[in-house]
Scaffold this active site. Structure first.
Site, PDB file in Angstrom:
ATOM      1  CG  HIS A 129      -1.751  -1.105   1.497  1.00  0.00           C
ATOM      2  ND1 HIS A 129      -3.080  -1.099   1.158  1.00  0.00           N
ATOM      3  CD2 HIS A 129      -1.518  -2.324   2.050  1.00  0.00           C
ATOM      4  CE1 HIS A 129      -3.643  -2.248   1.499  1.00  0.00           C
ATOM      5  NE2 HIS A 129      -2.704  -3.012   2.042  1.00  0.00           N
ATOM      6  CD  GLU A 165      -1.084   1.292   4.315  1.00  0.00           C
ATOM      7  OE1 GLU A 165      -0.695   2.093   3.432  1.00  0.00           O
ATOM      8  OE2 GLU A 165      -2.263   0.929   4.433  1.00  0.00           O
ATOM      9  CG  HIS A 202      -4.939  -1.305  -1.583  1.00  0.00           C
ATOM     10  ND1 HIS A 202      -5.257  -0.236  -0.792  1.00  0.00           N
ATOM     11  CD2 HIS A 202      -5.986  -2.163  -1.448  1.00  0.00           C
ATOM     12  CE1 HIS A 202      -6.425  -0.434  -0.213  1.00  0.00           C
ATOM     13  NE2 HIS A 202      -6.887  -1.603  -0.597  1.00  0.00           N
TER      14      HIS A 202
END
Length: 187
Positions: A39, A121, A160
Site C-alpha cells: 500500500h 504500508e 492494493h
C-alpha cells in the site's frame, strides 16, 4: 534496517517498533497467510513524517489538526507494517491476526483479502517517488515473510490497486515494481 532478513517472533518482526492497533480481529485460519499487499499512505495527503499515520491506525487521529482528518478520523483501519520514508518499521498487528488494510478486495477469485494477506504500508503517494531506504526495507521484510510463511512467494506480492481495482490506486505509478523485484530476487 539490516540488508539481510530478520526474524519473526510471536508474529512480530523483531526489527519493527510495535504499536498495537485495536483495528484487527482473528483470521478465519491463522496459518493461512498467502498474499502480501503493498500500500501507499500519507497523512495529510502528500505530507510525510508527522506521525499522523500512527494516530490513524491507533484511532487517535485528531480531526482538528487538519481538514482532511475530519473526513477519515472515524474510519477503523490498520496494517501489519508501515515502512517510513527513512526505512524504519512500525508494526501494528501481529501477522497471525487479521489487519484491516485491504477493504473490499479480491485475489485469484477469492474475496476478503484481509483474511489471508499481510498488509505493508509505504509512507508515500501515488505520484511521489518512494525512497531507496523504503525499497531496501520492503525487500528485506518480504524476504523474511517468504522464509517464515510457506505459502508466500515472490509471486504472491501485489499492490492494493491489484486487489481493489477501480477503488484503489496505491502504491501508484511512482512505485517501481521492477526495482523492487530485482532487490527481492537478486535478478
Amino acid at each position: 534496517m539490516p540488508d539481510t532478513p530478520t526474524n519473526i517472533r510471536l508474529g512480530l518482526l523483531e526489527t519493527a517498533e510495535f504499536k498495537a492497533s485495536p483495528n484487527k480481529n482473528e483470521r478465519p485460519n491463522p496459518c493461512d497467510i498467502r498474499l502480501i499487499i503493498v500500500h501507499g499512505i500519507s497523512l495529510p495527503p502528500d505530507q510525510f513524517g508527522a506521525g499522523w499515520i500512527d494516530d490513524f491506525f491507533l484511532n487517535q487521529l485528531d480531526p482538528k489538526q487538519h481538514p482532511y482528518f475530519q473526513e477519515i478520523c472515524t474510519l477503523k483501519v490498520s496494517s501489519h507494517l508501515l515502512i517510513r520514508r527513512d526505512g524504519s518499521l512500525t508494526q501494528y498487528v501481529p501477522f497471525q491476526e487479521r489487519a484491516w488494510h485491504a477493504g473490499v478486495s479480491q485475489y485469484a477469485g477469492e474475496d476478503n483479502c484481509n483474511d489471508f494477506s499481510i498488509g505493508i504500508e509505504l509512507e508515500g503517494a501515488d505520484h511521489i517517488p518512494y525512497t531507496e531506504k523504503q525499497y531496501q526495507a520492503l525487500s528485506c521484510c518480504c524476504q523474511t515473510l517468504i522464509q517464515h510463511y510457506p505459502e508466500l512467494s515472490t509471486e504472491t506480492i501485489v499492490g492494493h490497486c491489484d486487489v481493489s481495482p477501480g477503488r484503489k490506486t496505491d502504491p501508484g505509478e511512482s512505485f517501481d515494481w521492477q526495482k523492487f523485484r530485482t532487490l527481492l530476487t537478486g535478478r
